[in-house]
Design a protein around this motif. Structure first.
Motif, PDB file in Angstrom:
ATOM      1  N   ALA A  20       0.803  -1.175  -0.651  1.00 19.30           N
ATOM      2  CA  ALA A  20      -0.081   0.058   0.354  1.00 19.30           C
ATOM      3  C   ALA A  20       1.107   1.571  -0.410  1.00 19.30           C
ATOM      4  O   ALA A  20       0.837   2.317  -0.589  1.00 19.30           O
ATOM      5  N   GLU A  21       1.756   1.285   0.694  1.00 21.25           N
ATOM      6  CA  GLU A  21       3.069   1.785   1.347  1.00 21.25           C
ATOM      7  C   GLU A  21       3.734   2.830  -0.164  1.00 21.25           C
ATOM      8  O   GLU A  21       3.978   3.970  -1.444  1.00 21.25           O
ATOM      9  N   ALA A  22       3.935   1.230  -1.106  1.00 28.69           N
ATOM     10  CA  ALA A  22       4.563   1.430  -1.987  1.00 28.69           C
ATOM     11  C   ALA A  22       3.375   2.432  -4.021  1.00 28.69           C
ATOM     12  O   ALA A  22       4.326   2.772  -4.235  1.00 28.69           O
ATOM     13  N   ALA A  23       2.406   1.437  -3.829  1.00 27.13           N
ATOM     14  CA  ALA A  23       1.801   2.361  -4.874  1.00 27.13           C
ATOM     15  C   ALA A  23       1.633   3.837  -4.427  1.00 27.13           C
ATOM     16  O   ALA A  23       1.315   3.953  -5.571  1.00 27.13           O
ATOM     17  N   VAL A 232      19.951   6.265 -13.920  1.00 21.69           N
ATOM     18  CA  VAL A 232      19.585   5.096 -14.203  1.00 21.69           C
ATOM     19  C   VAL A 232      17.571   4.942 -14.362  1.00 21.69           C
ATOM     20  O   VAL A 232      16.738   5.595 -13.694  1.00 21.69           O
ATOM     21  N   GLN A 233      17.241   4.711 -15.492  1.00 24.69           N
ATOM     22  CA  GLN A 233      16.278   4.699 -16.258  1.00 24.69           C
ATOM     23  C   GLN A 233      14.996   4.001 -15.626  1.00 24.69           C
ATOM     24  O   GLN A 233      13.930   4.495 -15.706  1.00 24.69           O
ATOM     25  N   GLU A 234      15.425   2.495 -15.355  1.00 24.90           N
ATOM     26  CA  GLU A 234      14.725   2.178 -15.081  1.00 24.90           C
ATOM     27  C   GLU A 234      15.035   0.487 -14.330  1.00 24.90           C
ATOM     28  O   GLU A 234      15.389   0.491 -14.724  1.00 24.90           O
ATOM     29  N   VAL A 235      14.216  -0.002 -13.482  1.00 24.37           N
ATOM     30  CA  VAL A 235      15.120  -1.291 -12.804  1.00 24.37           C
ATOM     31  C   VAL A 235      14.030  -2.071 -13.067  1.00 24.37           C
ATOM     32  O   VAL A 235      12.759  -2.008 -12.250  1.00 24.37           O
ATOM     33  N   ILE A 236      14.634  -3.168 -12.771  1.00 23.11           N
ATOM     34  CA  ILE A 236      13.052  -4.028 -13.538  1.00 23.11           C
ATOM     35  C   ILE A 236      13.320  -5.036 -12.183  1.00 23.11           C
ATOM     36  O   ILE A 236      14.692  -5.831 -12.091  1.00 23.11           O
ATOM     37  N   VAL A 237      12.225  -5.252 -11.854  1.00 23.79           N
ATOM     38  CA  VAL A 237      13.026  -7.144 -11.194  1.00 23.79           C
ATOM     39  C   VAL A 237      11.745  -8.601 -11.123  1.00 23.79           C
ATOM     40  O   VAL A 237      11.004  -8.266 -12.305  1.00 23.79           O
ATOM     41  N   GLN A 238      12.724  -9.244 -11.868  1.00 26.67           N
ATOM     42  CA  GLN A 238      12.720  -9.962 -12.545  1.00 26.67           C
ATOM     43  C   GLN A 238      12.917 -12.011 -11.086  1.00 26.67           C
ATOM     44  O   GLN A 238      13.353 -11.925 -10.942  1.00 26.67           O
ATOM     45  N   THR A 262       9.093  -7.981  -2.930  1.00 27.64           N
ATOM     46  CA  THR A 262      10.447  -7.322  -3.754  1.00 27.64           C
ATOM     47  C   THR A 262      10.513  -6.135  -4.646  1.00 27.64           C
ATOM     48  O   THR A 262      10.583  -4.914  -4.461  1.00 27.64           O
ATOM     49  N   ILE A 263       9.229  -6.337  -5.334  1.00 25.73           N
ATOM     50  CA  ILE A 263       9.028  -4.510  -5.793  1.00 25.73           C
ATOM     51  C   ILE A 263       8.305  -3.663  -4.999  1.00 25.73           C
ATOM     52  O   ILE A 263       8.568  -2.572  -5.564  1.00 25.73           O
ATOM     53  N   ALA A 264       7.904  -4.049  -4.174  1.00 22.05           N
ATOM     54  CA  ALA A 264       6.842  -3.295  -2.700  1.00 22.05           C
ATOM     55  C   ALA A 264       8.572  -1.842  -2.074  1.00 22.05           C
ATOM     56  O   ALA A 264       8.596  -0.861  -2.077  1.00 22.05           O
ATOM     57  N   THR A 265       9.066  -3.444  -1.816  1.00 24.78           N
ATOM     58  CA  THR A 265      10.402  -2.762  -1.240  1.00 24.78           C
ATOM     59  C   THR A 265      11.252  -2.459  -2.912  1.00 24.78           C
ATOM     60  O   THR A 265      12.581  -0.960  -2.235  1.00 24.78           O
ATOM     61  N   ALA A 266      11.786  -2.070  -3.583  1.00 21.00           N
ATOM     62  CA  ALA A 266      12.678  -1.713  -4.908  1.00 21.00           C
ATOM     63  C   ALA A 266      11.935  -0.109  -4.667  1.00 21.00           C
ATOM     64  O   ALA A 266      12.478   0.797  -4.895  1.00 21.00           O
ATOM     65  N   ARG A 267      10.296  -0.617  -4.897  1.00 18.72           N
ATOM     66  CA  ARG A 267      10.055   1.245  -4.633  1.00 18.72           C
ATOM     67  C   ARG A 267      10.244   2.404  -3.967  1.00 18.72           C
ATOM     68  O   ARG A 267      10.750   3.506  -3.843  1.00 18.72           O
ATOM     69  N   ASN A 275      11.530   4.281 -12.129  1.00 22.25           N
ATOM     70  CA  ASN A 275      10.448   3.292 -13.343  1.00 22.25           C
ATOM     71  C   ASN A 275      10.966   2.213 -12.644  1.00 22.25           C
ATOM     72  O   ASN A 275      12.214   1.402 -12.815  1.00 22.25           O
ATOM     73  N   ILE A 276      10.026   1.786 -12.381  1.00 20.58           N
ATOM     74  CA  ILE A 276      10.089  -0.103 -11.379  1.00 20.58           C
ATOM     75  C   ILE A 276       9.258  -1.142 -12.888  1.00 20.58           C
ATOM     76  O   ILE A 276       8.129  -0.770 -12.935  1.00 20.58           O
ATOM     77  N   GLN A 277      10.106  -2.627 -12.918  1.00 21.80           N
ATOM     78  CA  GLN A 277       9.129  -2.871 -14.348  1.00 21.80           C
ATOM     79  C   GLN A 277       9.748  -4.055 -13.280  1.00 21.80           C
ATOM     80  O   GLN A 277      10.191  -4.826 -12.820  1.00 21.80           O
TER      81      GLN A 277
END
Length: 786
Positions: A20-23, A232-238, A262-267, A275-277
């Motif tokens: 919720a915080e990340a979004a 760094v224009q984007e960071v991919i969480v794969q 991991t996506i939320a932590t990255a944000r 830009n997180i992908q």
């Protein structure tokens, strides 16, 4: 416990709190938009000197199998992508296979290259030159020289950091035996890219044996490099996917909760603007959850080629992804391989040839243009795509304030200009409803004639294809300087054809003085006393006043006495001096333009107001412009109308030099009319659309989106034609009225001041004689006429 560990305790919060915080953080910077890049995937070589234990992309040389794609094969893939509407050519390849395989060295030699990256650079240049696609290169670890060489022919580059865990490079780890996967080596490539100002993609691969703390370490390392260089224009969480025929074929994949964490932590680590992908093809069926975790980008999607790194995971259809995104309240938007922030600062981040190409492919916000319509061309305007079922509450609130007559804040107007999908439709419908309330079902127009008395000009505005030097024959048309007899002949002919107005503007001829402009007015009034003279831009007024040594107000009074009726609001371009310094540095500035309008209003001259948009400026400049007009109108009440003039790019010098965009997109052009209606309400009640620039179908769209006026019939149109517009030079009254009736509205012929035209004038305009050929008097030394 260390301070760093104490800071990391926030990531131990319940997953629902983290996401919720990340979004919310994501929404604060990216709003409703989810981006993707429409790409074609070019696997230049599948050889690699590394032996990552999870990879099926890398292969070993086999007899009879080509080591590298040939130039012809590269072009064939790229051309298929271009035909499918792609904007990106993603080159993927293994790390420096020539350092491991003799076969790679032999193949490179046959191609005329010593290294894989040298061949990659040549293929990027080939694709850029032959197809116009923007290359993005992922060649792995690079030297400074290699990054710099690729920068000349790519829009962006990338390397997946994957992990900063040294353990993974030890015996038994997934990166054992892979020298290019040592974290320090990959971080150095990232650092070099930052020093060289390369828009860069990186990311982490989760589920390959790393711990959550090690993921945080990697994300913090990326954050530190970005803080130092901004690149760094984007960071991919794969997320790792187990593949057959690899050492990790039977390994457990990270579960959805781990991916979302991991996506939320990255944000949270990388901040709202990053830009997180997360690749959608690796997590089918859970798009809503990925969005809720804080991503804002789906990565590159191809309508042509598979994901060669994960061939078992097909791309989702772009139309399906758009619908799924809309179901979550988000709007899918196509971007270029270089993200908007870098596209808008192309001169800093891109090589000159790449920057010019990016500008030609960008809209005002820096996203990919959503259609191939441009002002002045004859392509039919596309219908807007509306997938979302809801309207952004913030936009709805701004519109409510505007329709109540409130002065909007600059950021409110900027937000309106970014609207797409359902938000765009809501704005255009609200503007049309306001138009209906203010001016009813009537669409007005004026029968007039344009007379551009000279195209010789000593100013050097970078957007102008009309002006010439005395002997400059290289551009469209030849220099001319109309004889006074030709000006009066055209005025008489216009009157005979039902005109109530002649509109006169020209270049700033070095021999003209204020007396010249006065003499033109007197000559027209002498032969057609009842003709309304709508003439002289703020630049002509400023120059004319200076040449006769009069204050502007006194000079305007002198022109009024000679017969001048109103001033056109041209030479405004963009009322933002940062932009004027680029496009017209020797022209009057914002304050001077406003001062001329203010002086005209004081002496009793009404003026129009204009904006020329879609070139190098941003929507923030548009907002400044609209507020400047509104504030002056609140002070003087002297503007009769607002006329958006989209930039016609075809022959404009600054476009041909790669400095400008090719005009606004259709969405932006329509929004200018709609937002003009809303932002200027209730002070300027007439919004005019230019059929010369918008085309007839485009003008009709604008009339249904807040505009209430179709402008003039013109008879002769020179300035837009010189810039390359393909629309006609005259729009006869019976055709104008047919267009107006075709959209269910009532036509009304007016005069310049929005009064109904006399019936005698209307009758004369409906049965006009053919125009006589114009005479363009060649340049001559001309003394001021007095």
């Amino acid at each position: 416990m260390t301070a760093g560990r104490q800071t990391r305790r926030r990531f131990d919060a319940p997953l629902a709190e983290l996401t919720a915080e990340a979004a919310a953080l994501r929404d604060s910077a990216h709003g409703r938009l989810l981006s993707y890049s429409r790409k074609v995937f070019i696997p230049l070589t599948k050889l690699c000197r590394d032996v990552c234990h999870y990879c099926t992309f890398a292969q070993v040389p086999r007899k009879g199998r080509p080591i590298y794609l040939s130039p012809g094969e590269v072009l064939a893939i790229a051309r298929a992508g271009a035909a499918a509407g792609c904007t990106e050519a993603l080159f993927t390849l293994g790390d420096k296979p020539e350092l491991r395989y003799q076969a790679a060295r032999d193949a490179l030699k046959a191609l005329g290259h010593e290294t894989t990256i040298s061949y990659l650079t040549a293929m990027c240049a080939l694709v850029l030159r032959e197809t116009g696609l923007l290359p993005h290169a992922n060649p792995g670890v690079m030297t400074r020289e290699e990054v710099a060489s690729l920068r000349k022919v790519t829009a962006s580059q990338g390397i997946m950091l994957e992990s900063t865990s040294e353990r993974l490079c030890d015996r038994g780890g997934v990166h054992y035996g892979s020298p290019d996967k040592h974290p320090a080596v990959r971080l150095e490539t990232l650092r070099l890219a930052g020093e060289l100002k390369v828009p860069f993609t990186t990311g982490i691969l989760i589920g390959i044996g790393e711990t959550r703390d090690e993921r945080i370490d990697a994300l913090e390392a990326i954050a530190d490099l970005h803080a130092a260089h901004g690149h760094v224009q984007e960071v991919i969480v794969q997320n790792f996917r187990a593949k057959p025929d690899t050492r990790l074929a039977d390994s457990e994949e990270p579960d959805l909760e781990d991916l979302l964490w991991t996506i939320a932590t990255a944000r949270l680590i990388l901040g709202p603007g990053m830009n997180i992908q997360a690749p959608p093809n690796l997590s089918p069926g859970v798009y809503q959850k990925l969005i809720d975790a804080g991503l804002n980008d789906w990565g590159g999607l191809s309508p042509v080629t598979p994901d060669h790194v994960n061939p078992e995971a097909p791309w989702p259809a772009i139309a399906e992804l758009a619908r799924k995104s809309a179901d979550t309240g988000k709007l899918l938007v196509n971007r270029l391989p270089v993200y908007p922030a870098y596209a808008r600062a192309a001169d800093i981040w891109l090589a000159p040839d790449i920057a010019a190409r990016v500008r030609s492919m960008s809209d005002t916000e820096g996203f990919a243009r959503d259609d191939d319509w441009a002002p002045g061309n004859t392509k039919p305007p596309p219908a807007p795509l509306v997938l979302a079922s809801s309207v952004d509450a913030g936009i709805a609130g701004i519109i409510e304030r505007a329709t109540s007559g409130e002065r909007l804040a600059l950021n409110d107007i900027v937000r309106l200009f970014a609207a797409r999908d359902a938000d765009y439709r809501h704005i255009t419908q609200a503007a049309d409803a306001l138009r209906r309330a203010v001016s009813g079902a009537v669409v007005r127009y004026v029968v007039n004639r344009n007379i551009n008395y000279t195209n010789i000009c000593y100013f050097r505005c970078k957007f102008c294809a009309f002006s010439k030097g005395r002997t400059h024959e290289g551009l469209r048309g030849s220099p001319y300087d109309l004889a006074i007899e030709e000006i009066t002949r055209r005025a008489i002919e216009a009157w005979d054809r039902g005109a109530t107005e002649v509109c006169l503007q020209g270049g700033i001829h070095p021999d003209y003085t204020g007396a010249t402009y006065e003499a033109i007015c007197r000559a027209i009034k002498a032969v057609v006393p009842a003709m309304h003279i709508h003439a002289f831009s703020a630049l002509e007024v400023t120059q004319g006043a200076a040449t006769v040594g009069l204050p502007i107000e006194a000079f305007l009074a002198k022109l009024m006495a000679a017969g001048l009726g109103t001033l056109p609001g041209t030479a405004a371009e963009i009322l933002d001096d940062e932009i004027r310094a680029i496009i017209c540095p020797d022209k009057i500035n914002t304050r001077q333009w406003l001062d001329v309008q203010r002086a005209a209003h004081r002496v009793g001259l009404r003026t129009t107001s204009t904006i020329m948009y879609g070139h190098v400026e941003t929507s923030r400049s548009w907002a400044k412009h609209l507020l400047a007009l509104r504030d002056l109108q609140a002070e003087t009440g002297g503007f009769t109308e607002f006329v958006p003039l989209p930039f016609v790019h075809m022959e404009a010098p600054m476009y041909r030099l790669g400095m400008a965009r090719p005009g606004p997109t259709l969405r932006e052009a329509v929004l200018m009319h709609s937002i003009g209606r809303l932002a200027l309400h209730p002070l300027i009640s007439n919004i005019q659309t230019s059929w010369v620039k918008m085309g007839l179908a485009g003008a009709a769209v604008c009339l249904k989106s807040g505009a209430n006026d179709l402008g003039g019939t013109l008879m002769n149109e020179s300035i837009s034609r010189a810039a390359g517009t393909q629309h006609g030079q005259e729009f006869p009254p019976h055709e104008m009225e047919a267009l107006i009736r075709s959209i269910g509205r009532e036509p009304m012929q007016r005069d310049t001041l929005y009064r109904p035209a006399p019936e005698e004038r209307r009758a004369a305009s409906m049965t006009p004689a053919d125009l006589e050929p114009v005479v363009l008097t060649p340049p001559r030394r001309k003394a001021a006429v007095g």
